[in-house]
Write a protein that holds these residues in place. Structure first.
Motif, short mmCIF file in Angstrom:
data_model
loop_
_atom_site.label_atom_id
_atom_site.label_comp_id
_atom_site.label_asym_id
_atom_site.label_seq_id
_atom_site.Cartn_x
_atom_site.Cartn_y
_atom_site.Cartn_z
N SER A 1 6.88 16.51 1.85
CA SER A 1 5.14 16.89 2.02
C SER A 1 4.87 15.60 3.03
CB SER A 1 4.49 16.87 0.72
OG SER A 1 4.76 15.07 0.13
N ASP A 2 5.28 14.59 3.08
CA ASP A 2 5.12 13.11 3.90
C ASP A 2 4.93 13.50 5.39
OD1 ASP A 2 5.19 11.80 1.18
OD2 ASP A 2 7.37 11.07 2.03
N CYS B 1 -3.72 8.75 -5.05
CA CYS B 1 -3.61 10.66 -4.65
C CYS B 1 -5.01 11.10 -5.14
CB CYS B 1 -2.15 11.43 -5.40
SG CYS B 1 -0.74 10.78 -3.82
N CYS C 1 4.33 9.48 -1.73
CA CYS C 1 3.02 10.60 -1.70
C CYS C 1 1.58 9.84 -1.20
CB CYS C 1 2.48 11.43 -3.08
SG CYS C 1 2.83 10.01 -4.01
N ASN D 1 -1.76 10.16 1.69
CA ASN D 1 -3.07 10.61 1.33
C ASN D 1 -4.25 9.89 1.82
OD1 ASN D 1 -3.96 13.40 0.45
ND2 ASN D 1 -2.84 12.53 -2.38
#
Ligand code: FUB
Ligand code: ZN
Length: 667
Positions: free
Chosen positions: A102-103, A357, A435, A439
């Protein structure tokens, strides 16, 4: 259903002094820095392994590996799966957290928003090459998650609760849609559509499928977005399925993880907001990022399907967060145990979580609420999040980050007290669980798209950010320009240049912090105030303008008496900015300081590192240190000496080395 248009970043040119600098910081520093981080090239930073994992998965191609050959993963207390450090570090192994993919997804999304505003062939080339690497990892049936591709493809979809496949998928969809919208290139978009199709083949209502849903939400809102860009009903159906299935009994997650004896049922499912079907939920619970991503998806589906119950659920949950569970900075998630919401009014300032986040997610939620109900209370929070906790998540230089955003820091406690081990007094270069930094990057580089919402023939101005925006009308175009001195001064000028006599409405948000605004400009302003917006409808000429003044006086704020941590204390706000005291200006022992509310509050220009800010100063007191010989002695009236208190904007704290900080001060 109203016709809602999410503003196209290509049509918004940011001219704002404050935010332009942030966007350029993202473009020039943060995006290149994060690319190095994803490739493990930042010296002394925690490794990411993100691109490494995609490359290894790509080389494996269609080969099937099973975990018999592999060292077993270890689970952290948060349920994260991490590969144990093997001193040999075999090249072909998956490393890092299960959601490392997801990074990349968030990075490519930030790149996409940046490219929508500034052409940059070199960056686009790097992004295209990265997409090639990512797509080379995709299997022929569309599956694309490196954790399972590398470790054991036969185990995919067996741990929807913890293993984040659907989370990585959701992020990848967001990145792919943004990149397609920015460049018109659809390689990644096609890849995520194939991945979505693969997921829909395995998960869904049909008997032969898994009746599951994501343990970490985001796929819901991502699928809504995929539906909106592709117009493919199947993506709407899958996203809605995830929303509707959550919390149904028997609990899906029990099939994967049979409950242990004595485990409290409610708590067990609250972490993933799966304790009740979503329409029966009334409170924000569990892991805060998961929660706000879910609520954002629910708001999307409430809008797309016109589901009133879903909409009311979102409204109730919104009010629960904002009125009972949110820090004054906009931070949410009061406990590090489960990175979660605590009970109402439990808002400790020093053991806080307030993950960056979670606040990014709160902005997503706010935008979506504004799309279903045009009430300024949502935009007020969006503004508070952006100017305070979100910016505090990144150092002024753009290469250091906070994951947890405390409201009170005593560095010694962070170093010596295990209960505060999660709270860092200074920003970090990167995180094993990274995360937050990407973001932040994707949100800030898309800030322009949060300024307005267009609904039918009305344009809502939520944020006073200087920009030039082109609004399409049936018979022509209107150019709307905002000149703003926010967040330091409340003067705003809105100019309209319209080439048609078709009337339209501009609805201006009156910020919650402003007691008395002034408006001048357009002849005979006929306006109507509704839910915090001033609606001005007219046929606009080519020289119309509106001058607004939102006075920004210094305000001293109390917390509700139910917030036990803040009793006898006050915070300082000026306009959208929440202030804090720092050791660098006020010396050590901030707990001894006391506000004198009768004193005159002055504002003064100051520099914090490279940032020009407005500081607030006032005469106050410092309690004299006790000269007692014992820890406890009979009470005597405390003695105070005069001192000057200097507050700086919360978002600029910890840019001058390690030191104490506090938002709430005795009064
Ligand atoms: O689980 C993925 C991300 O890592 C969450 O959103 C954050 O809270 C962190 O736990
Ligand atoms: Zn985070």
């Amino acid at each position: 259903m109203n016709d809602i248009i999410r503003p196209d970043l290509k049509k918004i040119q940011i001219t704002d002094e404050f935010w332009k600098k942030e966007i350029e910081l993202i473009r020039n520093t943060v995006i290149p820095y994060q690319w190095e981080a994803l490739n493990d090239n930042v010296p002394d930073a925690e490794p990411s392994y993100c691109m490494h994992n995609f490359k290894v998965a790509g080389k494996l191609n269609e080969k099937i590996r099973q975990n018999a050959d592999f060292v077993q993963p270890v689970y952290t207390t948060n349920g994260f799966c991490v590969w144990p450090d093997d001193p040999k570090k075999p090249e072909d192994r998956f490393y890092g957290f299960v959601f490392q993919d997801s990074d990349f997804a968030k990075w490519i999304e930030a790149v996409a928003y940046s490219l929508q505003q500034y052409s940059d062939p070199e960056l686009e080339k790097t992004a295209d090459e990265a997409i090639d690497i990512v797509c080379s990892a995709q299997r022929s049936d569309g599956y694309l998650d490196t954790f399972y591709i590398i470790n054991d493809i036969t185990k995919r979809f067996t741990n929807l609760r913890d293993h984040h496949e659907l989370y990585c998928f959701g992020h990848l969809v967001e990145g792919a849609v943004a990149y397609y919208e920015a460049t018109g290139k659809n390689k990644l978009l096609q890849a995520v559509c194939r991945y979505a199709d693969c997921i829909a083949e395995h998960i869904g209502a049909e008997e032969e499928k898994l009746q599951g849903y994501p343990g970490h939400e985001i796929a819901e809102m991502a699928l809504a977005r995929l539906y909106e860009v592709t117009k493919e009903e199947k993506y709407l159906k899958l996203g809605l399925y995830f929303v509707n299935e959550r919390g149904k009994r028997p609990y899906y997650f029990d099939k994967e993880h049979p409950p242990k004896e004595k485990e409290k049922e409610k708590l067990r499912y609250q972490y993933q907001q799966a304790h009740l079907p979503v329409r029966e939920q009334t409170e924000a619970v569990g892991h805060a990022v998961r929660a706000v991503y879910l609520y954002s998806g629910m708001a999307d589906f409430a809008r797309l399907t016109g589901d009133k119950t879903l909409r009311e659920t979102c409204q109730n949950i919104w009010d629960d967060i904002v009125n009972r569970k949110m820090y004054i900075t906009g931070g949410i998630g009061a406990t590090h145990i489960g990175e979660a919401f605590s009970f109402a009014y439990d808002l400790p300032n020093d053991t806080v979580y307030a993950e960056t986040c979670a606040s990014v997610g709160m902005v997503f939620f706010a935008r979506r609420m504004l799309e279903i109900e045009q009430n300024s209370k949502y935009a007020d929070i969006m503004e508070r999040e952006l100017y305070n906790v979100i910016l505090s998540g990144m150092g002024l230089e753009g290469t250091s980050f906070f994951y947890v955003n405390p409201l009170e820091i005593l560095p010694e406690a962070c170093h010596k007290d295990e209960r505060k081990a999660h709270v860092e007094p200074i920003r970090q270069k990167w995180f094993g669980c990274a995360c937050c930094p990407p973001n932040l990057a994707r949100l800030i580089s898309s800030i322009g798209s949060y300024i307005f919402t267009e609904i039918d023939n009305c344009i809502f101005v939520h944020l006073y950010i200087g920009c030039r925006f082109e609004k399409k009308l049936k018979s022509g175009t209107a150019i709307i320009s905002i000149q703003s001195e926010f967040p330091w001064d409340g003067k705003v000028k809105i100019s309209v240049d319209c080439n048609t006599d078709e009337p339209f409405t501009i609805a201006l948000r009156i910020p919650d912090w402003c007691k008395d605004f002034q408006i001048a400009g357009v002849e005979q302003i006929e306006s109507e105030m509704k839910l915090g917006y001033l609606y001005i409808t007219k046929t606009w000429s080519s020289k119309d303008f509106i001058n607004l003044v939102f006075p920004m006086e210094v305000q001293i704020l109390d917390a509700d008496t139910r917030v036990r941590e803040d009793i006898g204390k006050a915070a300082v706000r000026r306009g959208p900015i929440i202030y804090c005291l720092e050791e660098a200006d006020n010396g050590k022992d901030l707990h001894l300081l006391k506000i004198d509310e009768s004193s005159e509050f002055q504002i003064e220009k100051q520099k914090i590192a490279t940032e020009s800010i407005i500081a607030v100063k006032a005469q106050g007191w410092r309690q004299k240190k006790s000269e007692k010989t014992a820890l406890y002695t009979p009470h005597i009236k405390p003695e105070f000496e005069n001192t000057t208190l200097t507050w700086i904007p919360y978002y600029t704290w910890s840019n001058r080395g390690e030191g104490e900080m506090q938002v709430w001060t005795r009064i």
